[in-house]
Design a protein around this motif. Sequence first.
Motif, PDB file in Angstrom:
ATOM      1  N   GLN A  94       0.832  -1.210   0.000  1.00  0.00           N
ATOM      2  CA  GLN A  94       0.000   0.000   0.000  1.00  0.00           C
ATOM      3  C   GLN A  94       0.862   1.254   0.000  1.00  0.00           C
ATOM      4  OE1 GLN A  94      -3.067  -0.155   3.083  1.00  0.00           O
ATOM      5  NE2 GLN A  94      -3.096  -2.391   2.859  1.00  0.00           N
ATOM      6  N   THR A  95       0.412   2.240  -0.769  1.00  0.00           N
ATOM      7  CA  THR A  95       1.040   3.560  -0.842  1.00  0.00           C
ATOM      8  C   THR A  95      -0.041   4.589  -0.515  1.00  0.00           C
ATOM      9  OG1 THR A  95       0.459   4.005  -3.147  1.00  0.00           O
ATOM     10  CG2 THR A  95       2.440   2.666  -2.757  1.00  0.00           C
ATOM     11  N   VAL A  96       0.288   5.859  -0.665  1.00  0.00           N
ATOM     12  CA  VAL A  96      -0.738   6.884  -0.413  1.00  0.00           C
ATOM     13  C   VAL A  96      -1.952   6.715  -1.329  1.00  0.00           C
ATOM     14  CG1 VAL A  96       0.777   8.644   0.576  1.00  0.00           C
ATOM     15  CG2 VAL A  96       0.469   8.510  -1.916  1.00  0.00           C
ATOM     16  N   SER A  97      -1.787   6.029  -2.445  1.00  0.00           N
ATOM     17  CA  SER A  97      -2.930   5.791  -3.331  1.00  0.00           C
ATOM     18  C   SER A  97      -3.961   4.872  -2.682  1.00  0.00           C
ATOM     19  CB  SER A  97      -2.466   5.170  -4.649  1.00  0.00           C
ATOM     20  OG  SER A  97      -1.628   6.074  -5.341  1.00  0.00           O
ATOM     21  N   GLU A  98      -3.521   4.075  -1.719  1.00  0.00           N
ATOM     22  CA  GLU A  98      -4.426   3.164  -1.016  1.00  0.00           C
ATOM     23  C   GLU A  98      -4.720   3.605   0.416  1.00  0.00           C
ATOM     24  OE1 GLU A  98      -1.553   1.939  -2.700  1.00  0.00           O
ATOM     25  OE2 GLU A  98      -2.863   1.752  -4.446  1.00  0.00           O
ATOM     26  N   THR A 104      -4.799   6.735   1.586  1.00  0.00           N
ATOM     27  CA  THR A 104      -5.642   7.929   1.652  1.00  0.00           C
ATOM     28  C   THR A 104      -6.870   7.684   0.787  1.00  0.00           C
ATOM     29  OG1 THR A 104      -4.645   9.038  -0.258  1.00  0.00           O
ATOM     30  CG2 THR A 104      -3.583   9.381   1.890  1.00  0.00           C
ATOM     31  N   GLY A 105      -7.874   8.525   0.950  1.00  0.00           N
ATOM     32  CA  GLY A 105      -9.097   8.320   0.171  1.00  0.00           C
ATOM     33  C   GLY A 105      -9.937   9.577   0.154  1.00  0.00           C
ATOM     34  N   PRO A 106     -11.075   9.491  -0.534  1.00  0.00           N
ATOM     35  CA  PRO A 106     -11.908  10.685  -0.682  1.00  0.00           C
ATOM     36  C   PRO A 106     -12.519  11.140   0.637  1.00  0.00           C
ATOM     37  CG  PRO A 106     -13.012   8.748  -1.596  1.00  0.00           C
ATOM     38  CD  PRO A 106     -11.621   8.323  -1.243  1.00  0.00           C
ATOM     39  N   PHE A 141     -16.808   4.335   2.842  1.00  0.00           N
ATOM     40  CA  PHE A 141     -15.515   4.767   2.316  1.00  0.00           C
ATOM     41  C   PHE A 141     -14.405   4.766   3.360  1.00  0.00           C
ATOM     42  CE2 PHE A 141     -18.609   6.305  -0.670  1.00  0.00           C
ATOM     43  CZ  PHE A 141     -17.992   6.162  -1.900  1.00  0.00           C
ATOM     44  N   PHE A 181      -8.702   4.504   0.652  1.00  0.00           N
ATOM     45  CA  PHE A 181      -9.409   3.777  -0.410  1.00  0.00           C
ATOM     46  C   PHE A 181      -9.335   2.261  -0.194  1.00  0.00           C
ATOM     47  CE2 PHE A 181     -10.371   3.554  -5.207  1.00  0.00           C
ATOM     48  CZ  PHE A 181     -11.680   3.977  -5.021  1.00  0.00           C
ATOM     49  N   ALA A 182      -8.307   1.788   0.545  1.00  0.00           N
ATOM     50  CA  ALA A 182      -8.227   0.350   0.829  1.00  0.00           C
ATOM     51  C   ALA A 182      -9.320  -0.087   1.807  1.00  0.00           C
ATOM     52  CB  ALA A 182      -6.854  -0.011   1.388  1.00  0.00           C
ATOM     53  N   GLN A 183     -10.002   0.867   2.459  1.00  0.00           N
ATOM     54  CA  GLN A 183     -11.117   0.525   3.354  1.00  0.00           C
ATOM     55  C   GLN A 183     -12.461   0.468   2.636  1.00  0.00           C
ATOM     56  OE1 GLN A 183     -10.777   3.586   6.436  1.00  0.00           O
ATOM     57  NE2 GLN A 183     -10.459   2.004   7.975  1.00  0.00           N
ATOM     58  N   TRP A 216      -9.869   6.744  -7.555  1.00  0.00           N
ATOM     59  CA  TRP A 216      -9.330   7.639  -6.536  1.00  0.00           C
ATOM     60  C   TRP A 216      -7.914   7.977  -6.963  1.00  0.00           C
ATOM     61  CZ3 TRP A 216      -9.347  11.150  -3.028  1.00  0.00           C
ATOM     62  CH2 TRP A 216      -8.245  11.333  -2.180  1.00  0.00           C
ATOM     63  N   ALA A 255      -4.393  10.193  -5.745  1.00  0.00           N
ATOM     64  CA  ALA A 255      -3.722  10.992  -4.713  1.00  0.00           C
ATOM     65  C   ALA A 255      -3.109  12.248  -5.318  1.00  0.00           C
ATOM     66  CB  ALA A 255      -2.647  10.147  -4.024  1.00  0.00           C
ATOM     67  N   ASN A 267       6.663   4.212  -1.442  1.00  0.00           N
ATOM     68  CA  ASN A 267       7.184   3.911  -0.119  1.00  0.00           C
ATOM     69  C   ASN A 267       8.692   4.150  -0.101  1.00  0.00           C
ATOM     70  OD1 ASN A 267       4.669   3.178   0.951  1.00  0.00           O
ATOM     71  ND2 ASN A 267       4.825   1.144   0.026  1.00  0.00           N
ATOM     72  N   SER A 274      -6.149   4.944  -8.998  1.00  0.00           N
ATOM     73  CA  SER A 274      -6.545   3.697  -8.335  1.00  0.00           C
ATOM     74  C   SER A 274      -7.969   3.383  -8.753  1.00  0.00           C
ATOM     75  CB  SER A 274      -6.491   3.850  -6.823  1.00  0.00           C
ATOM     76  OG  SER A 274      -5.170   4.075  -6.405  1.00  0.00           O
ATOM     77  N   ARG A 286      -9.637  -4.645  -7.629  1.00  0.00           N
ATOM     78  CA  ARG A 286      -8.830  -3.429  -7.612  1.00  0.00           C
ATOM     79  C   ARG A 286      -7.766  -3.496  -8.696  1.00  0.00           C
ATOM     80  NH1 ARG A 286      -9.178  -0.442  -2.875  1.00  0.00           N
ATOM     81  NH2 ARG A 286     -10.657  -1.290  -1.371  1.00  0.00           N
TER      82      ARG A 286
END
Lengths: 235, 173
Positions: free
Chosen positions: A40-44, A46-48, A162, A166-168, B57, B59, B94, B104, B117
């Motif tokens: 996971q990175t910030v793309s996952e 963090t989220g809307p 949400f 976004f991974a949640q 989504w 970032a 990372n 994403s 995904r």
Amino acid sequence: MSDTAPFRPFAAGTQPPLDHAAYGSTHLRHPKRALRPLAQTVSETTGPHFTPALFPEIGDLTKQAKGEPLGERIIVAGRVTDEDGRPIPNTMVEVWQANAAGRYAHPRDTHDAPADPNFPGEGRVFTDAQGHYRFVTIKPGAYPWRNHHNAWRPVHIHFSLFGTGFAQRLITQMYFSGDPLLALDPIYHGIADAGARDRLVSRFDLDITEPEWALGYRFDIVLRGRGATPFEEAH
Amino acid sequence: MPAATASQTIGPYWHLIEHKEWADLTRFGAEGERIEVTGRITDGAGDAVVDAAVEIWQASPPADERFPGYGRSATDSDGRFRFVTLKPEAVPGNGNQTQAPHLSVVLLARGLMTALRTRVYFQGEALNETDPLLSSIEDPAERATLIAKPIGAGAWNLDIRLQGAGETVFLEV
């Protein structure tokens, strides 16, 4: 806990598989290759972030048309937390459902049951600072589907959450205790873990029930926790 | 403490919560390089998936009150989705890694008991060569399933195949 810490893997057996022979629609829609693990990175992580200002609440599904929908008025309420028991405040919860006769306000729903022009069937609420949500609706009806001979979906309300990353992202269904169709439903039984299945079943709750007005049901929702599991930290 | 609530399928009637404008991430007045991202979703028989919800989504650029960073598009009767958004830039990875610009993607549909995904990258980005995910995929054909191609000015397309020949790389997050 940092708000960009990665989310933990799901506990074994608590999530349904993509390939489930008893549920016909999975046959041509599940990937044949194994999923590729992604760090996971910030793309996952963090989220809307939604606000009622831009995404207005629809907290009473019985007040969305000129008249009142037919059916049994109910209140559904609960709490959204993560796996560490921390409330998830101010998060958007979308719901949708069939009418009391078991028919959706949807052009592709051809079930021979009456439409209800007073029930569009969409709701949207936000949790409060402690993660509590609440909406008013009518109890949906069961309906047939063509998965197998004499197949009927148990009574359910669809939920969309949400969380904070976004991974949640979670789409699920809330059921009602005592529904005899649960024992026969391949979608519900796609979840191997009996406890995880049971936590999709809402409970009648007298504290949510309002006198002379509507029965109340509790449905709590847990989203993935961040960081190492407490179990791992103990070692 | 209980484990996370189980996922269930979004089903065929999720359009009760569809709001077509959500597919335009620039609708609140976002400023930047506008792009259109389209694609067609097919199943293991090659048939169009006409009842899916596709969510993105990103970032980058950072979400704010004029740019939600999130969008949802229904697939149409030909299995096609369409977003209007801002072109993402490089995204921190990372450690000291840098990720190539990407979206994403969460894919929800009847028959998917949990979300699928994946990601949308953009052909021609120099960072694609060193992106941690793309560079970890050895088979160029598999890697290509994540990379949108330009189809016009500011327009990108990436088809998604759920199963079989040309199957999209799906991610466990």
